[in-house]
Structures are given as C-alpha cells and as structure tokens.
Design a protein around this motif. Sequence first.
Motif, PDB file in Angstrom:
ATOM      1  N   GLU A  70       0.826  -1.199   0.000  1.00 22.68           N
ATOM      2  CA  GLU A  70       0.000   0.000   0.000  1.00 22.68           C
ATOM      3  C   GLU A  70       0.863   1.253   0.000  1.00 22.68           C
ATOM      4  O   GLU A  70       0.380   2.361  -0.250  1.00 22.68           O
ATOM      5  CB  GLU A  70      -0.867  -0.051   1.269  1.00 22.68           C
ATOM      6  N   ASN A  96      -5.911  -0.482  -3.212  1.00 22.02           N
ATOM      7  CA  ASN A  96      -5.136   0.222  -2.190  1.00 22.02           C
ATOM      8  C   ASN A  96      -5.250   1.732  -2.320  1.00 22.02           C
ATOM      9  O   ASN A  96      -5.267   2.445  -1.317  1.00 22.02           O
ATOM     10  CB  ASN A  96      -3.662  -0.178  -2.276  1.00 22.02           C
ATOM     11  N   ALA A  99      -8.351   2.645  -0.823  1.00 20.50           N
ATOM     12  CA  ALA A  99      -8.264   2.450   0.632  1.00 20.50           C
ATOM     13  C   ALA A  99      -7.518   3.581   1.334  1.00 20.50           C
ATOM     14  O   ALA A  99      -7.831   3.912   2.476  1.00 20.50           O
ATOM     15  CB  ALA A  99      -7.614   1.103   0.945  1.00 20.50           C
ATOM     16  N   VAL A 100      -6.517   4.151   0.647  1.00 14.87           N
ATOM     17  CA  VAL A 100      -5.763   5.244   1.289  1.00 14.87           C
ATOM     18  C   VAL A 100      -6.275   6.622   0.874  1.00 14.87           C
ATOM     19  O   VAL A 100      -5.735   7.641   1.288  1.00 14.87           O
ATOM     20  CB  VAL A 100      -4.230   5.166   1.020  1.00 14.87           C
ATOM     21  N   ILE A 156     -10.478   3.884   3.700  1.00  9.91           N
ATOM     22  CA  ILE A 156     -11.297   2.861   4.369  1.00  9.91           C
ATOM     23  C   ILE A 156     -11.150   2.899   5.891  1.00  9.91           C
ATOM     24  O   ILE A 156     -12.052   2.501   6.625  1.00  9.91           O
ATOM     25  CB  ILE A 156     -11.013   1.458   3.796  1.00  9.91           C
TER      26      ILE A 156
ATOM     27  N   PHE B  38       4.166  -6.169   6.854  1.00  6.95           N
ATOM     28  CA  PHE B  38       2.995  -5.336   7.127  1.00  6.95           C
ATOM     29  C   PHE B  38       2.302  -5.587   8.462  1.00  6.95           C
ATOM     30  O   PHE B  38       1.501  -4.769   8.900  1.00  6.95           O
ATOM     31  CB  PHE B  38       1.964  -5.512   6.004  1.00  6.95           C
ATOM     32  N   ILE B 138      -4.470  -8.033  -0.588  1.00  6.16           N
ATOM     33  CA  ILE B 138      -5.037  -6.725  -0.245  1.00  6.16           C
ATOM     34  C   ILE B 138      -3.949  -5.904   0.447  1.00  6.16           C
ATOM     35  O   ILE B 138      -2.913  -6.435   0.833  1.00  6.16           O
ATOM     36  CB  ILE B 138      -6.284  -6.839   0.671  1.00  6.16           C
ATOM     37  N   GLY B 139      -4.204  -4.635   0.595  1.00  6.87           N
ATOM     38  CA  GLY B 139      -3.250  -3.766   1.267  1.00  6.87           C
ATOM     39  C   GLY B 139      -3.511  -3.705   2.762  1.00  6.87           C
ATOM     40  O   GLY B 139      -4.385  -4.403   3.297  1.00  6.87           O
ATOM     41  N   THR B 140      -2.744  -2.860   3.420  1.00  3.76           N
ATOM     42  CA  THR B 140      -2.803  -2.841   4.878  1.00  3.76           C
ATOM     43  C   THR B 140      -4.089  -2.202   5.422  1.00  3.76           C
ATOM     44  O   THR B 140      -4.648  -2.691   6.400  1.00  3.76           O
ATOM     45  CB  THR B 140      -1.572  -2.115   5.456  1.00  3.76           C
ATOM     46  N   SER B 141      -4.556  -1.139   4.778  1.00  3.07           N
ATOM     47  CA  SER B 141      -5.784  -0.503   5.291  1.00  3.07           C
ATOM     48  C   SER B 141      -6.974  -1.438   5.136  1.00  3.07           C
ATOM     49  O   SER B 141      -7.800  -1.564   6.046  1.00  3.07           O
ATOM     50  CB  SER B 141      -6.056   0.811   4.555  1.00  3.07           C
ATOM     51  N   ASP B 142      -7.056  -2.106   3.972  1.00  3.82           N
ATOM     52  CA  ASP B 142      -8.123  -3.092   3.782  1.00  3.82           C
ATOM     53  C   ASP B 142      -8.005  -4.209   4.815  1.00  3.82           C
ATOM     54  O   ASP B 142      -9.013  -4.722   5.301  1.00  3.82           O
ATOM     55  CB  ASP B 142      -8.056  -3.688   2.370  1.00  3.82           C
ATOM     56  N   TYR B 145      -9.426  -3.174   8.084  1.00  3.27           N
ATOM     57  CA  TYR B 145     -10.884  -3.256   8.016  1.00  3.27           C
ATOM     58  C   TYR B 145     -11.336  -4.705   8.150  1.00  3.27           C
ATOM     59  O   TYR B 145     -12.272  -5.014   8.902  1.00  3.27           O
ATOM     60  CB  TYR B 145     -11.393  -2.652   6.697  1.00  3.27           C
ATOM     61  N   TRP B 153     -15.314  -5.560   1.197  1.00  3.61           N
ATOM     62  CA  TRP B 153     -16.042  -5.451  -0.076  1.00  3.61           C
ATOM     63  C   TRP B 153     -15.243  -6.115  -1.189  1.00  3.61           C
ATOM     64  O   TRP B 153     -14.012  -6.100  -1.190  1.00  3.61           O
ATOM     65  CB  TRP B 153     -16.344  -3.982  -0.424  1.00  3.61           C
TER      66      TRP B 153
END
Lengths: 168, 423
Positions: A70, A96, A99-100, A156, B38, B138-142, B145, B153
């Motif tokens: 990310e 991503n 999300a950011v 997010i 991560f 997926i990335g870290t923010s996802d 969540y 989602w």
Amino acid sequence: MPDETMVGRVWKFDNDISTDVLSPGQYAVAPLEVRKLHVLESVNPSFAQECQPGDIVISGTNFGCGSSRETAPENLKAVGVACVVAESLARIFMRNAVAVGLPVIVCVGVHDAFEDGHEIEVDLATGRVRNVTTGVELQGDSLPEEMRGILAAGGILEVLRAQGGRGT
Amino acid sequence: MGMTQAEKILARASGRETVTAGEFVVGEIDLALLHDIFAAGVFDMLVDVGVDDVFDPGKTVVVVDHLVPAPSAEAAAIHQRIRDHVARLGIESFYDSGQGICHQLLPENGHIRPGALVVGTDSHTTTYGALGAGGTGIGTSDMVYALATGRLWFRVPETIRFVFSGELQPSVTWKDVILYLAGRFGADAAQYKAMEFGGDGASRADMSSRLTVSNMAVEMGAKFGLFAADEVTDAYLLDHGGVGCDPFGPDDDAVYEAVHEISLADLAPQIAMPSEVDNVSPVGDAAGLAINQAFLGSCTNGRIEDLRAAAEVLEGRHIAPGVRLLVVPASRSVMKEAMDTGVLATLVDAGASVLAPGCGPCFGGHGGLMGPGERCIGTHNRNFIGRMGSAEAEIFLASPATVAASALMGVIADPREVEVKDA
C-alpha cells in the motif's frame, strides 16, 4: 461528498509501472518521509522532489502492477499526487489507492493524449477527462459509487472509524 | 445460469444464492494472512482506530518470512512488535522467523480449504487457488478493516478459463506454462478478473505445479487463480492437515469472458526477460547470455519438487566459475526433506549457497541482491526494474531445471540441451 472534479499538472509515465518502481523493496519498511522520496525514482529521478500538491499522474497500461504494498499509492499521495489516470490499473493498486484515499481512474487513450506539463481536468463521477492544454476530451470509466464513497470518507480507515471500529 | 468458481466462492462468502460478475458484495473472510512486512503496521493501525481485538484469532495467521533472519536491528525490532501484538491478540497460528514462506506454510499446514475466501497482505495470496480457494492480495488498510469487522467489499470478477490438454514434454514444467500464458496474453490480461485452470491437462498437474501456476496468476493481474478441487487436492489435504475435501469447481454452464484452449505438448521451456513478466520467449532466444547469479527458491518454486528438479540437472557436476547459486527452500520442512533425500547435498556439492527459508532476495529485501550490470536467472515471479537490488541489474525468470542448467553453464541455457550433452 467533496468535489469530484480536479485540475492539475501532468506527469506522464509509460506501461507497467510496478510497485517496485513506486515503492522500492529496500525502503519497504522505511518511514513515509524517507520512502516517498524514492517513488518512481528508477524511471524519473527528479519526480519525488519536483511533484507539487495537486499534480496528476498519467500512465500507460497496468499501472501499479506487482505487490500488495500500500506504500505505492501512499507514496504518490505523500508527494502531492491528486489523482492517477491510467490506460489500465493493477487490481491491488486500485484497491489500495481507494483504501488510502488516492483517486484513480481508468481512461483509454490518456497516454497518447497528454505530455508532461499539460494541464488535465478529471471528473471521477462521470469519468470525463479533458486536456486543458490541447482541448482534447476523453471518456474514461467512472469510478463505482462504492469506491467513491470510500474516497469521499478519506479512505477505508475513516469508514471504519465512522462505524465505530466494527462492521455495519 | 451456472456460476464460475469465483462466483461460487463470493456467493457463499456473502450469503447469497448467486452472484454475477460485476456486482459488488460484502464477503465474510474465512482466513486472513499477514506477514512481517505489514503485520506490525496493521496491528498498530488497528489500535489507532480503537479496535483492541481481531474478528477471529483462529482465522488470523501471521508469518514472519520476509525479513528473516533479521537483516537489521530495525527488522528485528519489527519482529518484536509483531510477537507482542500476536500474544496480545491471542493469535495461535503464528509462524515465527525461520519456518518458511507464508504461501508454502499455509497449504503445508492445512490452513487452506477449497472454496474459502482468503485475504492476505501479499499479492501472491492467489497461490491458494491451487487448492480451490479464493485467495487474493489486499493492502494494509483493507486488512485493518477485514481484521476489525471480519468482512470486506469485493467486486465479483469476470473469469477467463484456460483449458489444458495433452502432456508436457520432458524438461518442460508448469512454470513454463504460466510464463507462456503471461507472454501470450499479457501482464494485464486478467486485470480485475479471475483465472480458472481446467481440462485434462490441469487435472493431471500435481499440487506443487498447481501452486506455481496459481501463485503467478497475479502476474497477469488476476484476483484469483483457481484450480478445481479434485482427487489431487483431496490427497494433498489428507497429507497436510489430515482433512480431505469434496470436489469443488465451476458449474458446467458457467459464463466466461473468454475460454482459451492450450495444448501442453506444444510448449518448450520458457523464459521471462527483463523487465516485465510478460516479456516471454522460448528459453533458446536468451541462450548464451552470461549470468552472475542463479536463484532457486521463492513461493513460486521453492518446494521439494523444484529443488529435486535442479538437483537432477546438477547431480555430480559443478556450477560454472563466477556464478553464485542461491538456494532458498520455501520452508523448514522442505529443507528437511531436501536434506533427508540427499537433494541438498547434491546442490551444495554443485556449489550452491543454501539460505534460510524466507523471501529475502526475491522481493529485493536482502540476502542475495544484485549490483549494477549484473544478470540473474531465478525461479521466482517478478523481474521488474530494481526488484533484486540495483535498478541496473537484469532479472530473467524460468523453471528450476532451466535455472540449474544455466548455473551449470554460466550462461542462460535450455535444460534439454544440457541433458542432451549427457546422453
């Protein structure tokens, strides 16, 4: 919902800009202030220093291909990039970016229609892209409402905060 | 109207009878994977948003595999933070430094079930499609969540189906097949889509080969890279975790965006040349280029079958002067089996350096990086600019047999040529 149209100066890149180019592995766990300075450096060494808030990145196909890091969209956002407009976007990068809180859209034809330094206008809701410098207009893919909702919240994590840390 | 395997996975996860490509759904997560690049950051972010637990500690797996053994004090400190968080959150499935690469450990230890929806903070989470699971990066923010809510989602992807027929020629492997697909169809051919691998040819592929193919599905942009769960899957699961499975795959009348027929017998060993994974040719097109380093390992090709294939080429021989051969078994159990069966001794006798199981050189982290102007041929999955250190180094991707043959000759070599010389 905040303004979904934006105008900015163009930085143009070619196909297959990978997450290794956007966020090199050696700086994977470096702090943001350090790692953002290496964004895109292997293809344009002066980009990170010269990018101004509000500038917009244009690219060819498969932008953001590669890893799930990310830090790729985060680095772009941190040096001031307001939006990425690409011929196509790698899936995880797109996810991503949303999300950011970095707006991204797909617009076929954008790579040929712009050069470095042109001025671009982008409308996320309609997908309309205009080259302010040359007057050329293009129709990109509008961003689905689900993604625009997350962008509007600021990412997010802000959605999660608004939900009190739990699912709806 | 029938469903593709991806549609079936997302329908079940979202509690729906059916879903159709293009829809957005909220899916319940069956398994969440985090690795050491991560994990600490994700857990810190979780605290920052005010969440003091994870949705299900039993469905959360943490693997320390990228920065192992810790190449710096900073990396070691990151591992300390991960251990603290793991203990605090009560996560039982914690694979600490030295046990192996996440995408090897999760299948090996029975974490992956056909039909499961698996998210990981790693793009190669597609690997689990080998077992019929919907694995995706997926990335870290996802991930924050997902860990907080147990949901995420998803856009239901269109599916491209690849139907394989016939048998591979000797010295041609499923690594060559997936490189061929990337070359023929392009690195973004499956962007935002699922890939399905089927047909008689696919059902004959062993699990190690399926893991290689699904692993690299993401190199064509795919969200999932799916094999149907069948007898091969059942046998693998009985061996790894002890619980077999029922068949699971797409409906016969599923709707595909495209279906491609691939004849396996027509393929030669392939090679991806710098600096895109889809810059692929038969290996002969690059033959003769001098190499400095050969890398045998990674979540793509670091399994016992891969080490054995290389050992067969190098048995009783020695790599060329001036070439560094790095061998990184994908897990400790792979390493142990390679020791017990003499494979590791063969490789070491041939001049290999054996490194601890992990991801180090493959992601450009540490332990075998390249200098400017150097050339590496590896069994891994990416040859992007700067992927293994210097932006002026060149990376070629190929099968274990091709990498071993090249290490032997000191130049990129077709494994069939090396064997012919022996005959």
